[in-house]
Structures are given as C-alpha cells and as structure tokens.
Design an enzyme around this catalytic site. Structure first.
Site, short mmCIF file in Angstrom:
data_model
loop_
_atom_site.label_atom_id
_atom_site.label_comp_id
_atom_site.label_asym_id
_atom_site.label_seq_id
_atom_site.Cartn_x
_atom_site.Cartn_y
_atom_site.Cartn_z
N VAL A 1 -1.40 -0.90 -42.89
CA VAL A 1 -0.14 -0.24 -42.56
C VAL A 1 0.33 -0.47 -41.13
O VAL A 1 1.47 -0.16 -40.79
CB VAL A 1 -0.26 1.27 -42.85
CG1 VAL A 1 -1.08 1.99 -41.76
CG2 VAL A 1 1.09 1.92 -43.05
N TYR A 2 -0.52 -1.04 -40.26
CA TYR A 2 -0.12 -1.31 -38.87
C TYR A 2 0.78 -2.54 -38.83
O TYR A 2 0.39 -3.61 -39.28
CB TYR A 2 -1.33 -1.55 -37.98
CG TYR A 2 -2.31 -0.44 -37.85
CD1 TYR A 2 -2.02 0.86 -38.25
CD2 TYR A 2 -3.58 -0.68 -37.32
CE1 TYR A 2 -2.96 1.87 -38.11
CE2 TYR A 2 -4.51 0.34 -37.17
CZ TYR A 2 -4.20 1.61 -37.57
OH TYR A 2 -5.14 2.60 -37.45
#
Length: 316
Positions: A50-51
């Site tokens: 998700v980064y």
C-alpha cells in the site's frame, strides 16, 4: 546483528522504513538513502504493497518498485532482508486466500524477486476465518515464495488465535510482530502485547519509532508543529507538558553521548523486551546517521530509568 524471533533471519538492529519511497523521496533520493543505509551496515528494509497510495497520482506499490529496482541495479538481493505486507491495497484487501495469494504475486513482481523474507498480515481481518488466512500464508511458505510470516496491528488475543490455528494445521507460526510503539505511545504494547510476544518468542519490529518526528526533537512547541501542517497532525497528542518533558530528558542523555535525540529515542526502544529492530525512515541521506547510531548505542540502566519515568504517563 539480531535474529527475528525464532527465525534464522539475521538483521541489523534497525529497520529502514520504506514508506517514504515514492512519497516524500523520489526514486533517486530513495536509492541514495538505501545505498547509505547498506554502507552503514544496514540490511533490513520494511515496505508494504500500500506504500504510498495516499500520494496524489500514486496507485500503490511505489515503495516496492523502487526497492526492487534498487536491488536489481545493485545486484544485492541476497544481502537484503525484505519485509513487506498485504491486506490494504485494492484489489487485494483483507486476508482471504485470494487476497493473500494475489497480493504476494503482485509484490513479488514489483520487487523483482522470487521470494519475500518476511511477509506480514498488515492488519487483522475479522471477516475472514483465521483458518483460511493461516493456510493461505503457509501455501506461500511451502511454495518458497515467503521465508517467514509476521503479524502487524494484531491484538494479543488474536495473536493467540493465530498461533493455535497454526498449531492445529501443523504449519509454521509467525515469527514477528509489528506494533505501534515508542516512548510516547507505550500503553498498547506494554499492557496487552508484550506478555504474548515473550510467550511465543516473537521478534518485535515497531513502527512509528520516532512518533511521526516528535521524538527527533523537531517540535519544541505547539507553534513549531503548527508551522509543519503536512505532518503535525501525527504529533498532536504529544504536544503536552508531559511530551515536552520527554524531549527534555532525551536532550540531557543525548548530550552525554554526543548523539541526537532521535538516536536516544530509538536506542531506548531497542532496549525494550522483545524488540529486535525499530523501524525508522529517512527522507534524505542526511537523516541517516542519527538512525544508524541508535543501532549500536547502549543506554545505561540509569538512563533507561530516567526515560521510563519521564514517559510514564504514556504507559498508562
């Protein structure tokens, strides 16, 4: 070097946070930080699928792509312990078997590798039976795509459920836990998680080790925080007499060791029961020396006691 829990993962006692890669650091800056981290003895890098989807224009996976490009161009995959996570990036949200399998394949592709050293369930998923999640993670281990498993943002009770299910299935237990833990956020770990961690021999890799920058000494007043609108929201709870009291004690101890406040804050965290390697991020290489110094800094019993006392209100 230190071992992560009961595993054979041999890591530098500081994990470089990859949340800045593709967010506050572009690809060249990120790779420069990674180069300097390795040059300083580091080998443990923490990322997540998700980064950093929250940055306008990003789609998620930016951190993993940059990390993968760096390992490919440096030819150093075997020398780096890669940790990443699954459950928060669409379409592989939650911890169903499909999400775990699909998320792992997507991460492996972005990382440009055929295995992940430490793969975390990024957050608990009460909607999916633990039995399904345990089996799906084990399938990755059996396939050689993941070496070891970890849990992040799990309660003590849910960790116990996971361990019991792993034992019931006769599969590998998780070896690591990634909780929110630092000098000014102590209660959650120390009151509810630490006993479980020690019982199961989990290696703890805490995030927010510097409390969103507060424990670097960057914010010395409410006015300081107000001038940094981009990040000050994360430190609002610490802008109190008690919070600034912790900074004052950090100042005193840092002066004694001729290091920065951040080095002392991370060294204290590293001294806590179960903690193997705090996570800390560096936007630019100039921020790295303070982080690296913490990995070999040993505080005295008296210094730890002073910090414990100064931050006691945050342990209640």
């Amino acid at each position: 070097m230190a071992h992560v829990g009961t595993s054979a993962l041999d890591v530098f006692p500081l994990s470089l946070g990859g949340n800045t890669f593709g967010w506050t650091s572009d690809a060249p800056e990120s790779m420069a930080v990674l180069d300097a981290f390795v040059a300083g003895g580091g080998n443990f890098v923490d990322s997540a699928d998700v980064y950093s989807v929250w940055k306008p224009g990003n789609v998620g996976g930016e951190s993993e792509r940059i990390l993968g490009d760096w390992m490919r161009t440096r030819g150093n995959r075997a020398d780096v312990v890669v940790a990443t996570k699954v459950s928060k990036l669409s379409p592989f949200t939650g911890l169903s078997a499909a999400s775990i399998s699909g998320g792992a394949e997507a991460s492996l592709k972005r990382l440009g590798t055929d295995y992940i050293d430490l793969y975390y369930a990024h957050a608990d998923d009460p909607a999916t039976p633990i039995a399904e999640s345990v089996a799906a993670f084990n399938d990755l281990v059996v396939a050689g795509k993941v070496r070891h498993l970890g849990l992040s943002n799990y309660s003590g009770a849910r960790i116990r459920e996971w361990m019991a299910e792993a034992d019931a299935q006769g599969v590998a237990r998780p070896v690591a836990l990634q909780p929110h833990y630092n000098l000014v956020f102590r209660h959650e770990y120390e009151s509810a998680l630490m006993v479980t961690v020690l019982e199961f021999g989990l290696g703890v890799v805490p995030y927010y080790g510097l409390a969103s920058g507060f424990l670097t000494g960057k914010y010395r007043s409410v006015t300081d925080a107000a001038s940094d609108a981009a990040r000050s929201g994360g430190v609002a709870d610490y802008l109190t007499p008690e919070g600034f009291g912790v900074i004052a004690v950090l100042d005193e101890i840092a002066a004694t060791h001729n290091v920065t406040v951040a080095s002392i804050a991370l060294a204290w965290l590293r001294s806590r029961p179960g903690v193997v390697a705090p996570i800390a991020s560096a936007r630019v290489i100039e921020q790295l020396p303070a982080l690296l110094a913490s990995a070999t800094l040993e505080l005295t019993v008296a210094e730890i006691a002073l910090l414990d006392a100064a931050s006691a209100t945050f342990s209640e």
